[in-house]
Design an enzyme around this catalytic site. Structure first.
Site, PDB file in Angstrom:
ATOM      1  N   ASN A 173       0.851  -1.179   0.000  1.00 62.04           N
ATOM      2  CA  ASN A 173       0.000   0.000   0.000  1.00 62.04           C
ATOM      3  C   ASN A 173       0.893   1.238   0.000  1.00 62.04           C
ATOM      4  O   ASN A 173       2.130   1.141   0.092  1.00 62.04           O
ATOM      5  CB  ASN A 173      -0.983  -0.017   1.177  1.00 62.04           C
ATOM      6  N   LEU A 174       0.296   2.401  -0.127  1.00 64.26           N
ATOM      7  CA  LEU A 174       1.093   3.615  -0.285  1.00 64.26           C
ATOM      8  C   LEU A 174       2.005   3.863   0.909  1.00 64.26           C
ATOM      9  O   LEU A 174       3.171   4.257   0.749  1.00 64.26           O
ATOM     10  CB  LEU A 174       0.176   4.822  -0.510  1.00 64.26           C
ATOM     11  N   SER A 175       1.490   3.603   2.117  1.00 63.19           N
ATOM     12  CA  SER A 175       2.307   3.818   3.318  1.00 63.19           C
ATOM     13  C   SER A 175       3.508   2.888   3.327  1.00 63.19           C
ATOM     14  O   SER A 175       4.638   3.315   3.624  1.00 63.19           O
ATOM     15  CB  SER A 175       1.444   3.592   4.568  1.00 63.19           C
ATOM     16  N   GLU A 176       3.294   1.620   2.984  1.00 62.02           N
ATOM     17  CA  GLU A 176       4.395   0.653   2.949  1.00 62.02           C
ATOM     18  C   GLU A 176       5.404   1.028   1.869  1.00 62.02           C
ATOM     19  O   GLU A 176       6.620   0.916   2.071  1.00 62.02           O
ATOM     20  CB  GLU A 176       3.831  -0.748   2.697  1.00 62.02           C
ATOM     21  N   ASP A 205      -5.876  -8.241   1.260  1.00 58.12           N
ATOM     22  CA  ASP A 205      -5.996  -9.673   0.982  1.00 58.12           C
ATOM     23  C   ASP A 205      -6.845  -9.906  -0.261  1.00 58.12           C
ATOM     24  O   ASP A 205      -6.545 -10.778  -1.085  1.00 58.12           O
ATOM     25  CB  ASP A 205      -6.649 -10.385   2.170  1.00 58.12           C
TER      26      ASP A 205
END
Length: 473
Positions: free
Chosen positions: A194-197, A263
Site C-alpha cells: 500500500n502507499l504507506s508501505e 488480501d
C-alpha cells in the site's frame, strides 16, 4: 479496458505466509461500566473468520479457484477453528503446529457494527518456522501462482528460497510485502504494497510523477516483474518496466471497513493470473473486487457471483441489449443468485400495447426476462417485402427500455432454436393460441426439464394490422 469473468476453476494457487484467526465478539451496549468509563458489551454472538494468509486462501477459494495454504499455528483451539473453516471452504491447509505457541488471534469487540476494542494474542516464534522447503516444493507441482502473504509475524523466513523454487518451475510469485526491507522479495513477479508501505521504502512521494519514478527505480533495483501500489481512495497504480504507468481509480461506492482489502487485492490478482489473464486485466479485476470488500464489515471474502455481477455493472450488461457472450455471462450470474430465466421471442417490429402487456405477463413467470428478436433479414423472410418497418437496432433499443425486459438479443435464423440450446432458459413463453407442442423450441426446452407456457394476446393488437392501416392511409 473491457472486463470479463475468468475461468477460475482451472487456476490452482498456493498461499504461504502468516496465518491468523480474526475473532469477533458481537453484542449490544446499553450502559457504562461502574468500574471505569467504558461501555459494557453483552456478548450474544461469537464469530471466527480466517485472517492473514488464511483470508487470502479463502478469497481465492471463494472465487472458485483451487487453493492450498501453508502456514504456522499453535496447537490450540484457534488453530482447530481455522482448519475447520478452511476445510469447509475447500481450502487445502497444511499447518506447522508448534506446541506452547499461540495461534495468532485478533479479537475484536463489536457493537452496532462498530469496533470498540481489539485484543491481539500473539508471541514471537520461539523456533524457526516454515522450514518447509521440501513440502512447499512438492506442493508447487501443478500450481499456477505462488502467493507470499507476509504480515511480518515471522512465519515467512525463507522468502528467497520460495521465490527461487517457484521461478525454477516458471511459476509467477506474488507478494504482499511488510516491513522496511523489500530486498527479501527480490525476483518476485509482483509485489503489492500500500502507499504507506511503499513510502516507507522509497520516501514520501509528493505527486504521481514522483511515485512512478521511485517505483520504476525500485523495480530495477529488486529485479521485480511489476509493482502495484494500492492507494486507498486514490485507487491503484501498476508499474512495469517498459510500459506506461496504469492508474486505476478507486471503485468503492461507500467505504464501510477496509479490513482485509489488501488480501482481496492479492487473492483476486493471483486467481486471475492463474486463470491466464494478462496483468492489466487482473489488476482491473482486483480493483473492482476491492471496491466490493470495503463495503463489508470485517475480513470478508468476495464470491464469484459478486465479482461477476460487478463486472456486468461495469460493462453495462446488468440490463439492456447484449451480445451472446455477455448474455451467457449474465445468465450464469443470475443462476448463481437462484434467479429463474424466462425466454420469449418474436419480430416486435412496431411495439404496441399488446406487446407491452404480453411482456409484463412473461416477466411474471420468473425473475429475468430475455427477449430474442429476429434480425432484419429473417423478418423479411417471415413477413415479406417492406418488413421490418424498424431496423433491428431500433427494435432492440425500444424493447430494452421496457421495465419488464432484462436482456434483449437478436438472432439471424428464422427460429430461435440455436439460441435456446445455448441459453437453456427455465421457462419458454410464447403468446397466441398455439398448443404447447406447437411452440418452436418447446422440444428443446422440455428435453432438459424446462417449462413451456403459452400466454394469451391482447385482442385487437396486431403489428400487421397496424402496418396495413398505415398503408391504407
Amino acid at each position: 479496458m473491457k472486463l470479463s469473468m475468468p475461468r477460475f476453476d482451472q487456476a490452482p494457487v498456493l498461499v504461504v505466509g502468516d496465518v491468523m484467526l480474526d475473532r469477533y465478539w458481537h453484542g449490544g451496549t446499553s450502559r457504562i461500566s461502574p468500574e471505569a468509563p467504558v461501555p459494557v458489551v453483552k456478548v450474544d454472538q461469537i464469530e471466527d473468520r480466517p485472517g492473514g494468509a488464511a483470508n487470502v486462501a479463502l478469497n481465492i477459494a471463494a472465487l472458485g479457484a483451487p487453493a492450498a495454504l501453508v502456514g504456522v499455528t499453535g496447537q490450540d483451539e484457534a488453530a482447530d477453528s481455522l482448519a475447520n473453516s478452511l476445510q469447509a471452504a475447500g481450502v487445502r491447509s497444511i499447518f506447522q503446529r508448534i506446541a506452547h505457541q499461540p495461534t495468532i488471534v485478533k479479537l475484536r469487540v463489536m457493537s452496532r457494527h462498530q469496533q470498540l476494542l481489539r485484543i491481539d494474542f500473539e508471541e514471537p516464534f520461539a523456533t524457526d518456522p516454515l522450514s518447509l522447503g521440501a513440502e512447499v516444493d512438492g506442493l508447487l507441482e501443478g500450481v499456477k501462482v505462488l502467493v507470499l502473504s507476509d504480515y511480518g509475524k515471522g512465519a515467512l523466513k525463507n522468502h528467497q528460497a520460495l521465490i527461487q523454487a517457484a521461478r525454477a518451475k516458471g511459476i509467477p510469485v506474488l507478494a504482499d510485502p511488510k516491513g522496511k526491507d523489500f530486498s527479501i522479495y527480490r525476483g518476485a513477479s509482483l509485489i503489492t504494497p500500500n502507499l504507506s508501505e511503499f513510502e516507507t521504502i522509497v520516501g514520501r512521494c509528493a505527486d504521481e510523477a514522483e511515485l512512478v519514478g521511485k517505483g520504476l527505480k525500485l523495480l530495477e533495483e529488486l529485479d521485480l516483474g511489476a509493482l502495484l501500489v494500492t492507494r486507498g481512495e486514490h485507487g491503484m497504480t501498476l508499474l512495469r518496466t517498459g510500459h506506461p504507468a496504469l492508474h486505476l481509480p478507486a471503485r468503492a461506492r461507500e467505504v464501510f471497513d477496509v479490513t482485509g482489502a489488501g488480501d482481496t487485492v492479492i487473492s483476486t490478482l493471483a486467481a486471475a493470473i492463474a486463470a491466464g489473464e494478462d496483468l492489466p486485466h487482473a489488476v482491473a479485476l482486483a480493483n473492482l473486487a476491492a471496491g466490493i470488500v470495503v463495503g463489508k464489515l470485517g475480513t470478508a471474502a468476495i464470491s464469484a457471483p459478486e465479482l461477476r455481477r460487478a463486472i456486468q455493472r461495469e460493462e453495462g450488461s446488468e440490463r439492456g441489449v447484449l451480445g451472446l457472450e455477455q448474455l451467457l455471462l449474465a445468465i450464469d450470474d443470475a443462476r448463481a443468485h437462484n434467479e429463474k430465466i424466462v425466454f420469449t421471442n418474436g419480430c416486435f417490429d412496431i411495439l404496441h400495447a399488446g406487446h407491452v402487456t404480453y411482456l409484463e405477463q412473461a416477466r411474471a413467470q420468473g425473475d429475468r426476462l430475455i427477449v430474442a428478436i429476429n434480425d432484419d433479414a429473417s423478418v423479411s423472410r417471415l413477413k415479406g417485402p417492406g418488413r421490418p418497418i424498424n431496423s433491428v437496432d431500433r427494435r432492440m433499443a425500444v424493447l430494452a427500455g421496457l421495465g419488464a425486459v432484462d436482456w434483449v438479443i437478436s438472432f439471424p435464423e428464422d427460429t430461435p432454436e440455436n439460441l435456446l440450446r445455448q441459453v437453456k432458459p427455465d421457462v419458454l413463453v410464447k403468446g397466441g393460441d398455439y398448443g404447447i407442442d406447437q411452440v418452436v423450441g418447446a422440444d428443446i426446452v422440455k428435453a432438459y426439464g424446462g417449462t413451456v407456457k403459452v400466454l394469451g394476446l391482447v385482442e385487437n393488437s396486431s403489428t400487421t394490422a397496424i402496418v396495413e392501416k398505415i398503408r391504407k392511409h
